[in-house]
Design an enzyme around this catalytic site. Structure first.
Site, PDB file in Angstrom:
ATOM      1  NE  ARG A  21       5.937   9.809   3.198  1.00  0.00           N
ATOM      2  CZ  ARG A  21       5.457  10.705   4.072  1.00  0.00           C
ATOM      3  NH1 ARG A  21       5.595  11.992   3.830  1.00  0.00           N
ATOM      4  NH2 ARG A  21       4.864  10.316   5.189  1.00  0.00           N
ATOM      5  CE1 TYR A  55      -0.625  10.657   3.267  1.00  0.00           C
ATOM      6  CE2 TYR A  55       1.686  10.439   2.686  1.00  0.00           C
ATOM      7  CZ  TYR A  55       0.477   9.868   3.013  1.00  0.00           C
ATOM      8  OH  TYR A  55       0.365   8.511   3.062  1.00  0.00           O
ATOM      9  CB  CYS A  84      -2.741  35.817  11.057  1.00  0.00           C
ATOM     10  SG  CYS A  84      -3.103  36.934   9.721  1.00  0.00           S
ATOM     11  CD  GLU A  85      -1.432  29.276  12.970  1.00  0.00           C
ATOM     12  OE1 GLU A  85      -0.828  28.496  13.705  1.00  0.00           O
ATOM     13  OE2 GLU A  85      -2.640  29.196  12.739  1.00  0.00           O
ATOM     14  CD  GLU A  93      -2.401  -1.202   2.853  1.00  0.00           C
ATOM     15  OE1 GLU A  93      -2.001  -0.405   3.736  1.00  0.00           O
ATOM     16  OE2 GLU A  93      -3.282  -2.041   3.065  1.00  0.00           O
ATOM     17  CE1 TYR A 112       2.307  14.689  10.376  1.00  0.00           C
ATOM     18  CE2 TYR A 112       2.459  15.677   8.205  1.00  0.00           C
ATOM     19  CZ  TYR A 112       1.761  14.938   9.143  1.00  0.00           C
ATOM     20  OH  TYR A 112       0.530  14.454   8.820  1.00  0.00           O
TER      21      TYR A 112
HETATM   22  N1  LLP Z   1      -1.367   1.979   4.516  1.00  0.00           N
HETATM   23  C1  LLP Z   1      -1.856   2.456   5.660  1.00  0.00           C
HETATM   24  C2  LLP Z   1      -2.720   1.596   6.478  1.00  0.00           C
HETATM   25  C3  LLP Z   1      -1.547   3.774   6.078  1.00  0.00           C
HETATM   26  O1  LLP Z   1      -2.035   4.229   7.235  1.00  0.00           O
HETATM   27  C4  LLP Z   1      -0.705   4.581   5.277  1.00  0.00           C
HETATM   28  C5  LLP Z   1      -0.367   5.953   5.672  1.00  0.00           C
HETATM   29  C6  LLP Z   1      -0.224   4.042   4.069  1.00  0.00           C
HETATM   30  C7  LLP Z   1      -0.563   2.734   3.732  1.00  0.00           C
HETATM   31  C8  LLP Z   1       0.638   4.819   3.134  1.00  0.00           C
HETATM   32  O2  LLP Z   1       1.854   5.208   3.689  1.00  0.00           O
HETATM   33  P1  LLP Z   1       2.942   5.913   2.757  1.00  0.00           P
HETATM   34  O3  LLP Z   1       3.413   4.884   1.743  1.00  0.00           O
HETATM   35  O4  LLP Z   1       2.299   7.049   2.073  1.00  0.00           O
HETATM   36  O5  LLP Z   1       4.007   6.337   3.673  1.00  0.00           O
HETATM   37  N2  LLP Z   1       0.320  12.952   6.518  1.00  0.00           N
HETATM   38  C9  LLP Z   1       1.592  12.327   6.812  1.00  0.00           C
HETATM   39  C10 LLP Z   1       1.621  10.859   6.417  1.00  0.00           C
HETATM   40  C11 LLP Z   1       0.516  10.048   7.054  1.00  0.00           C
HETATM   41  C12 LLP Z   1       0.537   8.589   6.658  1.00  0.00           C
HETATM   42  C13 LLP Z   1      -0.669   7.881   7.141  1.00  0.00           C
HETATM   43  N3  LLP Z   1      -0.797   6.507   6.740  1.00  0.00           N
HETATM   44  C14 LLP Z   1       2.713  13.121   6.133  1.00  0.00           C
HETATM   45  O6  LLP Z   1       2.426  14.134   5.491  1.00  0.00           O
HETATM   46  O7  LLP Z   1       3.885  12.779   6.271  1.00  0.00           O
END
Ligand code: LLP
Length: 421
Positions: free
Chosen positions: A278, A375, A346-347, A275, A318
């Site tokens: 990113r 994201y 404004c922050e 899955e 982050y």
């Molecule tokens: N599968 C599940 C169950 C997940 O919760 C996530 C991400 C992924 C796959 C995909 O993960 P990736 O390959 O994208 O790393 N907003 C945060 C990242 C939150 C990720 C949440 N879950 C950021 O901007 O870094």
């Protein structure tokens, strides 16, 4: 590698000049490259070659339907985490049997939606959720294919807000309880247990935590099979990191990750799902913004952009680093000077970078935030009543707006004033 390169001193997305898009849609905006999306998807697909597998793109990273359709046409499945994402994937043309449903809090309505519309599998995250899924499936007189998400208690060594595989995190069922939970599931007539799911976190830059987690999954597969369960599918989650800072050491490649999957799990003969979000979308997108002012402060200068934390929240949320590059390539020999790069919200949290070395820039110049395809747009908001910014998709020498900028009236008229006012 991505497809955002300078040509004769001007930044291009594939064969389209960024300045041409800016002139057509205004700033700020997101722009995505089809070739980069496909390249990253194929890197994963090829990394798992030789194993029965499906790459289920984690659409939370970037859920624009044009992005989804691009990937689905290349053969991707989707990982969804809400009824909204399920509907969006279906609207983009993804068949139900290529959609996996993850997430810690699936509601009855969401479960019903997916069971009626078609689903590849649910990744179940708790006993109470399992009971509801069983009940809804029985009501509908269907059988729901499931994996159970186990929490392997592994430290993914990533930012605390995006680590998910430690026992203190809300995700999955503690692996020590897995045998009991699988036995419970086997007794539920609405469920068909087909496999195991694990996802330990996001932006992992080291393969060691994966190795630990997947070894635990391999052991659990053998134990569950010995208990009489049929385990034919392993969903290994996402999380492989991308190089946000080009000066840093690069994270492992999908091919290294694929080799690890084969080494730790290949002998089990299971179908593999992954899955990634990113790594597919992140470096396939830029956020482009215009300099509004260059302001002199006390001992430091500020580059004030028209893009802000509501458009790209990752630095504020982050402490994330995004490379920020000028759209017109600086002449050779120009000495970069440190400057704070901020938005107009404004922050003080609306700061993209502090004391970042940049070439001299002036009002009206364009800059591009790299690695903003994942994201980015999906986490944006209208804070400070700033309309959501448009998204643009490039393919070779063509570009199309894939989400227009709403007008101020569209944004404001979504509120309704009660009759008593
Ligand atoms: N599968 C599940 C169950 C997940 O919760 C996530 C991400 C992924 C796959 C995909 O993960 P990736 O390959 O994208 O790393 N907003 C945060 C990242 C939150 C990720 C949440 N879950 C950021 O901007 O870094």
């Amino acid at each position: 590698m991505d497809h955002f390169l300078y040509r004769d001193g001007a930044l291009f997305a594939e064969d389209v000049a960024i300045s041409e898009i800016a002139a057509a849609v205004g700033t700020p905006f997101y722009v995505y490259s089809t070739a980069t999306l496909l390249r990253h998807f194929r890197a994963f697909d090829e990394a798992l070659e030789g194993m029965d597998h499906l790459v289920c793109y984690a659409m939370k990273a970037n859920s624009n339907q044009a992005v989804l359709r691009t990937l689905a046409q290349a053969g991707a499945g989707m990982d969804v985490v809400s009824g909204g994402e399920y509907r969006r994937a279906r609207a983009a043309g993804v068949p139900g049997d290529r959609i996996v449903f993850s997430g810690v809090g699936k509601t009855r309505d969401e479960i019903r939606l997916a069971l009626e519309g078609g689903i590849r599998q649910f990744n179940v995250e708790s006993e109470p959720e399992m009971a509801i899924l069983d009940a809804v499936a029985q009501e509908l007189r269907v059988v729901a294919p499931i994996t159970v998400r186990v929490n392997p208690d592994v430290d993914a060594k990533t930012h605390a807000k995006i680590a998910t595989g430690k026992s203190e995190n809300k995700f999955g069922i503690p692996i020590a309880r897995a045998r009991d939970v699988y036995n419970m599931a086997a007794d539920m007539p609405g469920l068909d247990v087909i496999g195991i799911d694990v996802h330990i976190g996001s932006q992992l830059t080291d393969l060691a935590p994966y190795e630990q987690a997947y070894q635990k999954v391999a052991e659990l597969t053998e134990v569950l099979r010995a208990d009489g369960h049929t385990i034919t599918r392993l969903d290994l989650g996402g999380g492989l990191g991308i190089p946000y800072e080009r000066s840093n050491v690069d994270p492992p490649l999908p091919s290294d990750y694929g080799a690890l999957v084969k080494r730790t799990l290949g002998h089990l003969g299971c179908e593999i799902e992954i899955e990634p979000g990113r790594l597919i979308a992140g470096n396939a997108g830029l956020m482009v913004s215009e300099v509004i002012y260059v302001k002199s402060g006390e001992g430091r200068d500020f580059l004030i952009l028209d893009g802000a934390m509501n458009d790209l929240i990752r630095p504020a949320m982050y402490e994330a680093h995004h490379d920020i590059i000028p759209v017109i390539e600086p002449a050779p020999g120009i000495e970069p000077q440190p400057i704070d790069i901020v938005g107009p919200v404004c922050e003080s949290g609306d700061t993209f970078a502090k004391q970042r070395p940049m070439p001299p820039l002036a009002a009206g110049d364009l800059v591009a935030f790299r690695s903003a395809g994942a994201y980015g747009a999906v986490m944006s908001s209208e804070y400070n009543s700033r309309p959501l910014i448009p998204e643009v998709l490039v393919k070779d020498d063509q570009f199309a707006v894939i989400r227009p900028r709403p007008t101020f009236d569209e944004m404001i008229n979504r509120d309704t004033i009660p009759a008593w006012l």
